[in-house]
Design a protein around this motif. Structure first.
Motif, mmCIF file in Angstrom:
data_model
loop_
_atom_site.group_PDB
_atom_site.id
_atom_site.type_symbol
_atom_site.label_atom_id
_atom_site.label_comp_id
_atom_site.label_asym_id
_atom_site.label_seq_id
_atom_site.Cartn_x
_atom_site.Cartn_y
_atom_site.Cartn_z
ATOM 1 N N SER A 54 30.484 -27.438 14.235
ATOM 2 C CA SER A 54 31.579 -28.016 15.018
ATOM 3 C C SER A 54 32.697 -26.322 14.381
ATOM 4 C CB SER A 54 31.925 -28.774 14.360
ATOM 5 O OG SER A 54 31.691 -29.246 12.722
ATOM 6 N N GLN A 55 32.132 -26.554 13.777
ATOM 7 C CA GLN A 55 33.080 -24.853 12.387
ATOM 8 C C GLN A 55 32.835 -23.821 13.123
ATOM 9 O OE1 GLN A 55 32.087 -25.688 8.599
ATOM 10 N NE2 GLN A 55 33.904 -26.332 7.646
ATOM 11 N N PRO A 58 34.150 -22.694 17.543
ATOM 12 C CA PRO A 58 35.235 -21.557 18.311
ATOM 13 C C PRO A 58 35.209 -19.981 17.958
ATOM 14 C CG PRO A 58 36.643 -23.405 16.361
ATOM 15 C CD PRO A 58 34.623 -23.931 16.812
ATOM 16 N N VAL A 61 33.115 -19.502 20.262
ATOM 17 C CA VAL A 61 34.076 -18.510 21.702
ATOM 18 C C VAL A 61 35.109 -17.639 21.640
ATOM 19 C CG1 VAL A 61 36.230 -20.280 23.439
ATOM 20 C CG2 VAL A 61 34.253 -21.353 22.537
#
Length: 545
Positions: A54-55, A58, A61
């Motif tokens: 989850s970290q 980003p 992306v």
């Protein structure tokens, strides 16, 4: 040869626009590189430290977005380079062609072959200049300082190393550039010499064949070709050697940064994330500068050609635009209401020689004026002055105002030597006014006395016509221009020199149809039939110096 010729920026609006757009693209590309390096370094360091998915998402992306943005800016660079090259080439070619139109007698030091080479393969080499060299130069000036500043913030020692080793590459580039400029200029001169020699042989081939000397020119062309091939190989050798030198210098510089970071990572003096960030940035710092050196050779031919175009303007004495008021010296009440042609106290020069001095002429609408005189008396020079082809002093007015370069559209002209090209007679006559009505073509052919099929095809340089026929086709072209553009003045230089007396008399009678419409027709002739049919005949005495 300067990296960016200032004359190109002064004369070309497209070149200036390219630099403005390039500056914005360079900033965008630098931002994409920084974002990519930060995301990659953070992602790798995080994964090693046990970062959760989850970290990491980003960062992934940002990584993909930065890579996409960099690819997009690279594509936009290619698009801007191609468009910029096309616009600049069009501007330079237009300027050269307009200059040649103003000086049909040529420019000293610039033979026809040299100008043809300039307009053809010479300016085409600007594709490499705008497509490869200039983008990398803009990136070097804008993006490289930004990348070094980011590396310095992340690791001051690595930033210091980059600042110290980066100037080595420009030093090598300067040394290589001086050698490249010399050999590239010689190669360009060799290409111009090859073109000139080939055109001379082709132009005189019939004469050479008559005297049995055509075969001897083979060795001449071979020698010039070998010289050009030899000079091209010298340019390629310097290109390969310079590429190797720049790659070696950049690789050693990046290696110094990498070794320093590696030692400090092992010693614990530097954390992994900033170390990776600088390692990713270090090659990017040298890429634009290295590419500038590599692209310099490919673009050198285009820069040499553009420099030749500017030298052509200097040789023609047109390096600066005329000051306001140079052409219009104020209203002259004597000619303010005169709607025809006024030539008053005109002096014409050919170089340093005065060929016509103190000539006066007033031709009112509806008049047919014949200028007579022996060969060399200045008839053609007078026409050249009216058309702006020759340097002149005095007053020249048409339709009540001083003649300006832009007023030439109101003048139609045909010279002594018919200049025809391969194609149909109709295409030759309609040259420059292809969209004019068909009735203008029919009428121009009728007045000029062209009794041939308009769709008849001619060979190169109008081959297939006799001297008189070619002369009539060229005259028809001038008349067609006058009709299509509703011109006020028709100039004909010896229009019947290759025609018999009967045709000459018929042509003089048909010219009356133009003067009856309120147009001015001025022609030069040494034939009595035309001068007798004119309203006035003015004899030019031999020019005095």
């Amino acid at each position: 040869m300067t990296p960016l010729d200032p004359r190109l920026l002064r004369r070309s609006r497209a070149a200036r626009g390219f630099l403005v757009a390039g500056g914005a693209l360079a900033v965008g590309q630098a931002a994409a590189i920084l974002a990519f390096a930060w995301a990659l370094a953070s992602l790798v360091a995080g994964v090693i430290d046990g970062m959760r998915m989850s970290q990491a998402l980003p960062l992934l992306v940002v990584l993909v977005a930065a890579a996409s943005a960099r690819a997009l800016t690279a594509w936009l660079w290619d698009l801007a380079g191609s468009a910029g090259a096309m616009r600049v080439k069009a501007e330079l070619r237009r300027d050269v062609l307009e200059l040649l139109e103003r000086r049909p007698g040529g420019v000293p030091g610039f033979p026809t072959a040299r100008i043809a080479t300039l307009l053809g393969p010479g300016l085409d080499a600007l594709d490499e200049y705008f497509g490869r060299y200039l983008p990398q130069l803009v990136l070097t000036v804008i993006a490289t300082p930004l990348l070094i500043a980011a590396a310095w913030i992340a690791d001051p020692l690595s930033g210091l190393v980059l600042v110290l080793v980066l100037p080595l590459i420009p030093v090598f580039m300067a040394l290589i550039g001086m050698a490249t400029e010399a050999v590239q200029r010689r190669q360009w001169e060799s290409l111009a010499s090859l073109s000139r020699g080939f055109l001379e042989v082709v132009g005189g081939l019939s004469t050479l064949a008559v005297f049995g000397r055509a075969e001897r020119q083979t060795s001449r062309i071979r020698d010039v070709t070998d010289d050009y091939r030899s000079r091209t190989m010298k340019v390629l050798r310097i290109t390969f050697l310079s590429g190797f030198t720049l790659e070696l210098a950049a690789s050693l510089s990046v290696a110094l940064v990498a070794v320093s970071i590696g030692l400090r990572l092992v010693g614990g003096d530097l954390t992994l994330a900033p170390g990776l960030f600088v390692l990713v940035l270090a090659p990017e710092v040298f890429v634009p500068l290295r590419n500038v050196g590599a692209a310099f050779h490919a673009s050198a031919a285009g820069v040499a050609a553009s420099s030749d175009a500017f030298d052509l303007h200097v040789a023609a004495g047109e390096s600066a635009a005329p000051a306001p008021g140079d052409h219009d010296r104020g209203p002259d009440r004597r000619g303010a209401r005169h709607e025809g042609l006024i030539v008053r106290d005109v002096r014409v020069r050919r170089g340093e020689r005065v060929v016509l001095d103190g000539f006066d002429l007033e031709a009112r609408p509806g008049e047919l004026v014949a200028i007579t005189g022996e060969s060399g008396s200045g008839k053609s020079s007078l026409f050249a002055a009216i058309l702006g082809f020759a340097d002149s002093e005095g007053e020249l007015r048409l339709a009540g105002r001083p003649l300006q370069p832009g007023d030439r559209s109101a003048i139609a002209w045909s010279g002594q030597a018919p200049a025809l090209f391969e194609g149909t007679i109709a295409e030759n006559v309609r040259l420059g006014d292809e969209h004019a009505g068909r009735h203008h073509l029919t009428r121009a052919l009728l007045i000029a006395g062209v009794e041939l099929d308009p769709e008849r095809r001619l060979g190169p340089a109008g081959a297939g016509l006799s001297g008189g026929q070619a002369q009539r086709v060229a005259t028809a072209r001038a008349i067609h221009r006058l009709l299509a553009r509703d011109g006020r003045l028709l100039l004909l230089d010896e229009p019947t020199s290759a025609q018999d007396a009967d045709r000459e008399s018929e042509f003089a009678a048909r010219l009356r149809r133009l003067t009856d419409e309120g147009r001015v027709v001025v022609l030069s002739t040494h034939r009595s039939a035309l001068s007798d049919a004119a309203d006035r005949s003015i004899e030019l005495a031999a020019a005095h110096v």
